[in-house]
Design a protein around this motif. Structure first.
Motif, PDB file in Angstrom:
ATOM      1  N   ILE A 195       0.831  -1.197   0.000  1.00 44.74           N
ATOM      2  CA  ILE A 195       0.000   0.000   0.000  1.00 44.74           C
ATOM      3  C   ILE A 195       0.873   1.258   0.000  1.00 44.74           C
ATOM      4  O   ILE A 195       0.568   2.245  -0.677  1.00 44.74           O
ATOM      5  N   ILE A 213      -2.309  -0.280   7.077  1.00 44.95           N
ATOM      6  CA  ILE A 213      -2.827  -0.025   5.733  1.00 44.95           C
ATOM      7  C   ILE A 213      -3.645   1.263   5.723  1.00 44.95           C
ATOM      8  O   ILE A 213      -3.464   2.129   4.854  1.00 44.95           O
ATOM      9  N   ILE A 219      -3.345   5.039   3.682  1.00 43.84           N
ATOM     10  CA  ILE A 219      -4.348   5.489   2.721  1.00 43.84           C
ATOM     11  C   ILE A 219      -5.092   6.749   3.157  1.00 43.84           C
ATOM     12  O   ILE A 219      -5.252   7.698   2.370  1.00 43.84           O
ATOM     13  N   THR A 238      -8.467  -1.311  -4.510  1.00 47.58           N
ATOM     14  CA  THR A 238      -7.300  -1.951  -3.899  1.00 47.58           C
ATOM     15  C   THR A 238      -7.658  -2.653  -2.586  1.00 47.58           C
ATOM     16  O   THR A 238      -8.803  -2.674  -2.163  1.00 47.58           O
TER      17      THR A 238
END
Length: 435
Positions: free
Chosen positions: A320, A351, A355, A417
């Protein structure tokens, strides 16, 4: 019953045993016995075993493309598949036919039953590993690129007895359960793939302690550490459609893979090529460049320019991070919209930390697997960690409609994703990955 129905019935039966046997270092012995019963197919193959946490797919795909482009008959085993499980086993870039899958399956099952086993003796991944090796042997591939799953001592591919090359991609933390483990323990497990006589190629920039442990294992089992000339690679241009590179004396090499991190995976491939050339394998530079320029890797930083959608099967914090870094390099006009689906056993905290600072909109969706985190649970975790707007998609079609509505009349990129199973879910709902 037609061939397609037989295939689906067999695959459904195999899928019933999804057990992965985390930490069971004895499983590979079972696989080794089965391989012996069916004629030791792996012993007759020139196997390039690709092992690691990140980058196996890209590295395996580039290696397969390079060798096939030079005119060789190439088998390639990778996982997981996105559209059809048969995509995991490919011969010269074409998925295994249903008839060939059935033939290999039945050959293996007869051997199992003769020795007191049955279908559920093996897990799904173990079945597919054995079928791949049997298929490659019976179709006389000249090289077999085999990507590890869990890797190392606990992985089905560890049953391979005498790989020609063991290529290590980046080794890092992957599963959430590993957060408290030392990286050395993970490395020692993956190092189990190193077998006597193999040439070991290491990821450039691998952590020092990881490299040290891999080198120690190489010496201990009588393998050879590649310490030859390293390729010189310079990025000339990076765009959503790929990279333009100068590689050694070759200028303006086109690579249709995005993300600067692919340079290190390419370096591994070029070292594999150098090892093979020293052993008499003919791989002309022009053929290599053309093969890399024309290759495709489905679901790995795959950009659909027509619809401005990026598909990436990134599933752990390191992958990521690579995704987010690539997006920064493209200097997007607006923050991307994420269609995100995560696995239950992955490190979701790290993660999300990667993001959430770079978006203001996430659409939560459940990956297409029982191990997928529910959209409701993912949305709750996002709300707890940020002020990012999050919407819940009850199904893939809803995710598609939400994404299109949010970015209507704008140039915002949609990024799908979190897992290859997320991509599979979205594709099933109507998004079409590039052919």
């Amino acid at each position: 019953m037609g061939i397609a129905d037989v295939y689906r019935q067999i695959n459904k039966q195999i899928e019933k045993n999804q057990q992965t046997y985390h930490g069971d270092r004895e499983r590979w012995h079972i696989l080794r016995e089965v391989l012996n019963w069916i004629g030791q197919p792996d012993r007759h193959l020139k196997i390039i075993h690709v092992v690691g946490t990140d980058g196996k797919g890209s590295t395996g795909a580039m290696t397969a493309a390079a060798l096939h482009g030079a005119g060789y008959r190439i088998g390639h085993f990778s996982s997981p598949a996105i559209l059809d499980d048969r995509d995991m086993i490919q011969l010269n870039g074409v998925a295994i036919r249903e008839t060939d899958f059935i033939s290999s399956y039945r050959r293996i099952l007869r051997a199992l039953e003769k020795h007191g086993g049955q279908v559920n003796t093996l897990t799904k991944f173990e079945w597919w590993t054995l079928i791949a090796l049997d298929y490659f042997y019976h179709h006389e591939v000249q090289f077999a690129i085999v990507e590890a799953g869990l890797a190392g001592l606990c992985d089905a591919t560890n049953a391979i007895e005498a790989p020609l090359i063991v290529a290590f991609t980046k080794i890092d933390l992957d599963y959430e359960a590993n957060d408290t483990d030392r990286i050395s323990e993970i490395t020692q497990d993956k190092a189990g793939a190193i077998k006597p006589g193999a040439v070991v190629i290491n990821y450039p920039g691998q952590a020092r302690e990881v490299t040290k442990l891999l080198q120690e294992r190489t010496v201990a089992v009588g393998a050879s550490w590649y310490d030859g000339e390293k390729p010189s690679i310079t990025i000339i241009r990076s765009t959503p459609t790929g990279l333009v590179l100068n590689v050694d004396h070759y200028k303006q090499l086109q690579l249709p893979l995005t993300g600067s991190y692919q340079v290190k995976n390419l370096a591994i491939v070029l070292e594999i090529v150098r090892v093979l050339r020293k052993r008499g394998t003919r791989i002309p530079v022009a053929d290599l460049a053309q093969a890399l320029a024309n290759m495709k890797v489905r679901g790995r930083m795959e950009y659909d320019a027509k619809n401005n959608i990026l598909y990436d099967g990134a599933h752990n914090p390191s992958e990521i991070e690579n995704l987010v870094t690539s997006l920064h390099a493209w200097h997007l006009e607006a923050k991307p919209v994420y269609v995100l689906g995560l696995m239950k056993d992955k490190n979701w905290r790290d993660i999300l930390e990667q993001i959430l600072p770079d978006t203001d909109q996430v659409i939560a969706v459940k990956p297409d697997t029982p191990q997928g985190m529910s959209a409701d649970e993912l949305a709750a975790k996002i709300v707890m960690q940020s002020n990012v707007n999050v919407e819940i998609a009850d199904d893939p079609e809803a995710a598609i409609n939400l994404a299109r509505r949010i970015r209507k009349d704008t140039k915002r990129l949609i990024v799908v994703t979190g897992s290859f199973y997320t991509l599979r879910a979205i594709h099933a709902g109507g998004f079409t990955l590039n052919e």
